[in-house]
Design a protein around this motif. Structure first.
Motif, PDB file in Angstrom:
ATOM      1  N   ASP A 155       0.825  -1.201   0.000  1.00  0.00           N
ATOM      2  CA  ASP A 155       0.000   0.000   0.000  1.00  0.00           C
ATOM      3  C   ASP A 155       0.865   1.260   0.000  1.00  0.00           C
ATOM      4  O   ASP A 155       0.584   2.226  -0.714  1.00  0.00           O
ATOM      5  CB  ASP A 155      -0.925   0.007   1.222  1.00  0.00           C
ATOM      6  CG  ASP A 155      -2.045  -1.009   1.101  1.00  0.00           C
ATOM      7  OD1 ASP A 155      -2.280  -1.495  -0.021  1.00  0.00           O
ATOM      8  OD2 ASP A 155      -2.670  -1.327   2.131  1.00  0.00           O
ATOM      9  N   GLN A 156       1.924   1.258   0.814  1.00  0.00           N
ATOM     10  CA  GLN A 156       2.786   2.430   0.880  1.00  0.00           C
ATOM     11  C   GLN A 156       3.609   2.578  -0.405  1.00  0.00           C
ATOM     12  O   GLN A 156       3.847   3.695  -0.878  1.00  0.00           O
ATOM     13  CB  GLN A 156       3.694   2.337   2.101  1.00  0.00           C
ATOM     14  CG  GLN A 156       2.929   2.481   3.413  1.00  0.00           C
ATOM     15  CD  GLN A 156       3.759   2.132   4.618  1.00  0.00           C
ATOM     16  OE1 GLN A 156       4.991   2.087   4.563  1.00  0.00           O
ATOM     17  NE2 GLN A 156       3.103   1.865   5.728  1.00  0.00           N
ATOM     18  N   ALA A 157       4.039   1.452  -0.976  1.00  0.00           N
ATOM     19  CA  ALA A 157       4.750   1.532  -2.257  1.00  0.00           C
ATOM     20  C   ALA A 157       3.833   2.098  -3.335  1.00  0.00           C
ATOM     21  O   ALA A 157       4.256   2.915  -4.162  1.00  0.00           O
ATOM     22  CB  ALA A 157       5.260   0.149  -2.665  1.00  0.00           C
ATOM     23  N   SER A 158       2.562   1.683  -3.318  1.00  0.00           N
ATOM     24  CA  SER A 158       1.599   2.214  -4.283  1.00  0.00           C
ATOM     25  C   SER A 158       1.402   3.714  -4.079  1.00  0.00           C
ATOM     26  O   SER A 158       1.351   4.487  -5.049  1.00  0.00           O
ATOM     27  CB  SER A 158       0.266   1.481  -4.130  1.00  0.00           C
ATOM     28  OG  SER A 158      -0.708   2.010  -4.994  1.00  0.00           O
ATOM     29  N   ALA A 159       1.301   4.147  -2.819  1.00  0.00           N
ATOM     30  CA  ALA A 159       1.144   5.578  -2.540  1.00  0.00           C
ATOM     31  C   ALA A 159       2.377   6.361  -2.991  1.00  0.00           C
ATOM     32  O   ALA A 159       2.267   7.481  -3.521  1.00  0.00           O
ATOM     33  CB  ALA A 159       0.904   5.792  -1.043  1.00  0.00           C
ATOM     34  N   PHE A 160       3.552   5.785  -2.813  1.00  0.00           N
ATOM     35  CA  PHE A 160       4.796   6.430  -3.229  1.00  0.00           C
ATOM     36  C   PHE A 160       4.821   6.620  -4.745  1.00  0.00           C
ATOM     37  O   PHE A 160       5.085   7.726  -5.252  1.00  0.00           O
ATOM     38  CB  PHE A 160       5.976   5.576  -2.773  1.00  0.00           C
ATOM     39  CG  PHE A 160       7.324   6.065  -3.226  1.00  0.00           C
ATOM     40  CD1 PHE A 160       7.749   7.360  -2.954  1.00  0.00           C
ATOM     41  CD2 PHE A 160       8.178   5.222  -3.921  1.00  0.00           C
ATOM     42  CE1 PHE A 160       8.997   7.809  -3.365  1.00  0.00           C
ATOM     43  CE2 PHE A 160       9.435   5.655  -4.336  1.00  0.00           C
ATOM     44  CZ  PHE A 160       9.845   6.949  -4.064  1.00  0.00           C
ATOM     45  N   ILE A 161       4.498   5.546  -5.487  1.00  0.00           N
ATOM     46  CA  ILE A 161       4.531   5.628  -6.942  1.00  0.00           C
ATOM     47  C   ILE A 161       3.473   6.603  -7.459  1.00  0.00           C
ATOM     48  O   ILE A 161       3.731   7.402  -8.371  1.00  0.00           O
ATOM     49  CB  ILE A 161       4.312   4.231  -7.545  1.00  0.00           C
ATOM     50  CG1 ILE A 161       5.496   3.313  -7.206  1.00  0.00           C
ATOM     51  CG2 ILE A 161       4.127   4.314  -9.052  1.00  0.00           C
ATOM     52  CD1 ILE A 161       6.838   3.837  -7.669  1.00  0.00           C
ATOM     53  N   LYS A 162       2.295   6.546  -6.883  1.00  0.00           N
ATOM     54  CA  LYS A 162       1.235   7.449  -7.339  1.00  0.00           C
ATOM     55  C   LYS A 162       1.560   8.906  -7.012  1.00  0.00           C
ATOM     56  O   LYS A 162       1.140   9.818  -7.732  1.00  0.00           O
ATOM     57  CB  LYS A 162      -0.098   7.042  -6.719  1.00  0.00           C
ATOM     58  CG  LYS A 162      -0.662   5.741  -7.293  1.00  0.00           C
ATOM     59  CD  LYS A 162      -1.971   5.385  -6.655  1.00  0.00           C
ATOM     60  CE  LYS A 162      -2.630   4.187  -7.363  1.00  0.00           C
ATOM     61  NZ  LYS A 162      -1.888   2.938  -7.173  1.00  0.00           N
ATOM     62  N   SER A 163       2.310   9.141  -5.938  1.00  0.00           N
ATOM     63  CA  SER A 163       2.730  10.507  -5.611  1.00  0.00           C
ATOM     64  C   SER A 163       3.748  11.008  -6.630  1.00  0.00           C
ATOM     65  O   SER A 163       3.709  12.165  -7.060  1.00  0.00           O
ATOM     66  CB  SER A 163       3.320  10.557  -4.204  1.00  0.00           C
ATOM     67  OG  SER A 163       2.370  10.164  -3.235  1.00  0.00           O
ATOM     68  N   LEU A 164       4.677  10.142  -7.037  1.00  0.00           N
ATOM     69  CA  LEU A 164       5.646  10.514  -8.067  1.00  0.00           C
ATOM     70  C   LEU A 164       4.928  10.791  -9.383  1.00  0.00           C
ATOM     71  O   LEU A 164       5.184  11.789 -10.053  1.00  0.00           O
ATOM     72  CB  LEU A 164       6.668   9.395  -8.259  1.00  0.00           C
ATOM     73  CG  LEU A 164       7.612   9.094  -7.095  1.00  0.00           C
ATOM     74  CD1 LEU A 164       8.461   7.868  -7.405  1.00  0.00           C
ATOM     75  CD2 LEU A 164       8.519  10.289  -6.816  1.00  0.00           C
ATOM     76  N   ARG A 165       4.030   9.888  -9.750  1.00  0.00           N
ATOM     77  CA  ARG A 165       3.300  10.048 -11.004  1.00  0.00           C
ATOM     78  C   ARG A 165       2.435  11.301 -10.979  1.00  0.00           C
ATOM     79  O   ARG A 165       2.244  11.958 -11.995  1.00  0.00           O
ATOM     80  CB  ARG A 165       2.435   8.807 -11.253  1.00  0.00           C
ATOM     81  CG  ARG A 165       1.739   8.807 -12.605  1.00  0.00           C
ATOM     82  CD  ARG A 165       0.791   7.628 -12.730  1.00  0.00           C
ATOM     83  NE  ARG A 165       1.495   6.382 -12.602  1.00  0.00           N
ATOM     84  CZ  ARG A 165       1.098   5.370 -11.832  1.00  0.00           C
ATOM     85  NH1 ARG A 165       0.007   5.486 -11.094  1.00  0.00           N
ATOM     86  NH2 ARG A 165       1.796   4.249 -11.782  1.00  0.00           N
ATOM     87  N   GLY A 166       1.901  11.616  -9.804  1.00  0.00           N
ATOM     88  CA  GLY A 166       1.042  12.785  -9.671  1.00  0.00           C
ATOM     89  C   GLY A 166       1.786  14.091  -9.465  1.00  0.00           C
ATOM     90  O   GLY A 166       1.166  15.116  -9.175  1.00  0.00           O
ATOM     91  N   SER A 167       3.120  14.062  -9.588  1.00  0.00           N
ATOM     92  CA  SER A 167       3.948  15.273  -9.485  1.00  0.00           C
ATOM     93  C   SER A 167       3.763  15.978  -8.151  1.00  0.00           C
ATOM     94  O   SER A 167       3.621  17.197  -8.089  1.00  0.00           O
ATOM     95  CB  SER A 167       3.644  16.236 -10.650  1.00  0.00           C
ATOM     96  OG  SER A 167       3.919  15.633 -11.884  1.00  0.00           O
ATOM     97  N   ASP A 168       3.749  15.197  -7.066  1.00  0.00           N
ATOM     98  CA  ASP A 168       3.632  15.739  -5.717  1.00  0.00           C
ATOM     99  C   ASP A 168       4.906  15.416  -4.938  1.00  0.00           C
ATOM    100  O   ASP A 168       4.998  14.369  -4.286  1.00  0.00           O
ATOM    101  CB  ASP A 168       2.414  15.139  -5.019  1.00  0.00           C
ATOM    102  CG  ASP A 168       2.077  15.845  -3.709  1.00  0.00           C
ATOM    103  OD1 ASP A 168       2.995  16.454  -3.123  1.00  0.00           O
ATOM    104  OD2 ASP A 168       0.922  15.768  -3.265  1.00  0.00           O
ATOM    105  N   PRO A 169       5.923  16.276  -5.004  1.00  0.00           N
ATOM    106  CA  PRO A 169       7.202  15.966  -4.361  1.00  0.00           C
ATOM    107  C   PRO A 169       7.095  15.845  -2.843  1.00  0.00           C
ATOM    108  O   PRO A 169       7.827  15.052  -2.230  1.00  0.00           O
ATOM    109  CB  PRO A 169       8.106  17.131  -4.768  1.00  0.00           C
ATOM    110  CG  PRO A 169       7.166  18.245  -5.121  1.00  0.00           C
ATOM    111  CD  PRO A 169       5.950  17.590  -5.678  1.00  0.00           C
ATOM    112  N   ASP A 170       6.202  16.607  -2.224  1.00  0.00           N
ATOM    113  CA  ASP A 170       6.065  16.536  -0.768  1.00  0.00           C
ATOM    114  C   ASP A 170       5.528  15.172  -0.339  1.00  0.00           C
ATOM    115  O   ASP A 170       6.033  14.558   0.602  1.00  0.00           O
ATOM    116  CB  ASP A 170       5.135  17.651  -0.273  1.00  0.00           C
ATOM    117  CG  ASP A 170       5.625  19.026  -0.703  1.00  0.00           C
ATOM    118  OD1 ASP A 170       6.753  19.383  -0.318  1.00  0.00           O
ATOM    119  OD2 ASP A 170       4.903  19.715  -1.434  1.00  0.00           O
ATOM    120  N   ALA A 171       4.494  14.694  -1.033  1.00  0.00           N
ATOM    121  CA  ALA A 171       3.946  13.376  -0.714  1.00  0.00           C
ATOM    122  C   ALA A 171       4.958  12.282  -1.004  1.00  0.00           C
ATOM    123  O   ALA A 171       5.083  11.318  -0.242  1.00  0.00           O
ATOM    124  CB  ALA A 171       2.667  13.141  -1.521  1.00  0.00           C
TER     125      ALA A 171
END
Length: 497
Positions: free
Chosen positions: A259-275
């Motif tokens: 779940d956390q790996a998915s959140a990490f990848i989706k944050s990168l894909r979503g251009s959210d450097p803070d997340a």
């Protein structure tokens, strides 16, 4: 070994038994002393224990049956199981998954059958950490559940879809427990201080709640140790709390990992450097292997950035290699730099789309031979066979090389790669549009009509799964591949900002 906690229905406890029980309760951990005796005393999990909640209504109607309780540690799975036994009047038998085998399970089931026959009392078989049971151990429970000989209450911190065999899942209802909120933990903390006869400032309690990470047992254990350190005054301050906490241990089971790996990848894909920084640090603090994180960023550099910023793959590869050389804790800096670069890079999935379309063309199209002018001309007798004859090199004749065919007959003109308008791909789109116009003109001169446009939803074949990967990008698995993109004259993809 199974442990029966039902009441003795033939005689009350002796004086010695009563005294021993009183001492045991006085010396029990705070979490055990504060365990609720009714649904109304339960803190949190209102979706299960509220008066109109389905779980509570089934229990009070004696219609719950076998069930799986799924949730993080310290959320009340054991408490709910004991309350089910208390409300239903059934005997409560524990079968620890970590120390019980098939023989212990069968012995507990035999005792349950005898109890039902001689006393008319049903049995709740409580299996804590059922995910530790092997398939054969889980299968041993099936006949008794099927016949209604016992109610199985199985607690697990691991997704039952992966941890519980399908035949057992199909015989049980599934109830999910959530981490306790800060408000719920605050209520528990106030109760704990009353039992411990201790006091604490609101800021200290807030720090204790924050450190518990939704785990009631962890919070109560921390406060119990802090109160002991605060004796004789009984006032818990920041020093006592810090000593009692001894550092924060983050939960990181299999589900949390993915779940956390998915959140990490989706944050990168979503251009959210803070997340992206948050999830990266969260996983590293929980003991995640930095090589796993580096691999995921390497994949994303091609899958979600691609040629919109070709340097992204270089940065990700450099971070992966340097992390191996440096090691933790300094490797966290390198991974963070790569994550920030990827989050801030323009996004394009056109590399992924091109691969999917190419695979579809290979799998669904004709088995075509290599055109004669593209064949290898260096082997024996290849010249006599005409291999390489008519080939034009772009270094010797750029215009002719651009107009010659490079694909088998029947596949010319099919668009597989369509650049987006993001980042460097906007320049590639302009370059490719001019080249494709030249090739189209050459085909028309040869009387070759271009085929229909590329499919709107290329399926391709999925790349093989790795041991470190469960879910592909995008919600629910692999990301949906869009149809052919547009050139620089059309609308661009989602902004990489």
């Amino acid at each position: 070994m199974a442990r029966h906690q039902g009441r003795d229905r033939t005689a009350g406890p002796s004086l010695f038994q009563a005294a021993a029980r009183a001492r045991q309760e006085a010396q029990a951990p705070l979490a055990a002393r504060l365990r609720p005796r009714s649904f109304d005393q339960v803190v949190g999990q209102r979706h299960l224990v509220a008066p109109d909640a389905p779980f509570r209504r089934l229990v009070e109607a004696d219609r719950l049956g076998s069930a799986i309780l799924f949730g993080p540690p310290g959320t009340g799975k054991t408490t709910l199981a004991e309350l089910v036994a208390r409300v239903s009047g059934r005997a409560f038998v524990r079968v620890p998954a970590v120390s019980s085998g098939v023989a212990e399970i069968r012995a507990a089931l035999a005792e349950a059958e005898e109890r039902l026959g001689t006393e008319g009392v049903g049995t709740i078989l409580f299996v804590d950490e059922v995910h530790r049971f092997s398939r054969s151990q889980q299968d041993a429970l099936l006949p008794a559940i099927e016949e209604g000989q016992v109610w199985l209450l199985a607690a697990t911190t691991v997704n039952p879809g992966f941890a519980v065999v399908p035949p057992l899942r199909s015989r049980c209802s599934l109830w999910t427990l959530e981490p306790l909120s800060a408000e719920d933990l605050g209520v528990l903390a106030e109760r704990a201080l009353g039992v411990l006869r201790a006091t604490a400032e609101p800021a200290v309690l807030a720090a204790a709640v924050a450190g518990a990470d939704g785990d009631a047992r962890a919070l109560l254990g921390t406060l119990e140790r802090a109160a002991a350190l605060a004796r004789p005054e009984g006032r818990i301050g920041p020093t006592e709390l810090a000593q009692a906490q001894g550092g924060r241990l983050l939960h990181q089971g299999d589900d949390a990992h993915y779940d956390q790996a998915s959140a990490f990848i989706k944050s990168l894909r979503g251009s959210d450097p803070d997340a992206a920084c948050y999830w990266l640090a969260r996983m590293l603090e929980a003991g995640e292997d930095p090589r796993f994180l580096a691999r995921r960023m390497l994949i994303l550099a091609s899958e979600d950035v691609g040629l919109a910023d070709p340097q992204a793959l270089v940065v990700a590869q450099a971070a992966a290699a340097a992390s191996e050389l440096v090691g933790l804790p300094e490797a966290a800096l390198l991974l963070t730099e790569a994550a920030l670069y990827l989050a801030l890079a323009p996004k394009s999935n056109r590399v992924t789309e091109a691969l999917a379309r190419a695979r579809r063309a290979v799998l669904e199209g004709p088995t075509a031979v290599v055109p004669r002018h593209l064949r290898d001309a260096h082997g024996p007798a290849t010249g006599e066979l005409g291999h390489g004859e008519g080939y034009r090199s772009p270094h010797q004749d750029p215009a002719a090389a651009l107009r010659q065919a490079h694909r088998p007959e029947g596949l010319e003109g099919q668009v597989l790669y369509e650049p987006s308008g993001q980042g460097f791909e906007a320049e590639l789109a302009r370059r490719l549009a001019a080249w494709r116009a030249e090739r189209r003109a050459a085909r028309e001169e040869r009387g070759i009509l271009d085929p229909c446009p590329a499919p709107t939803q290329p399926t391709g074949t999925p790349r093989p799964r790795r041991a470190d990967e469960r879910d592909g990008p995008g919600p629910g698995g692999g990301e949906r591949l869009a149809g052919p993109g547009v050139g620089p004259g059309g609308p661009a993809g989602p902004p990489g900002s």
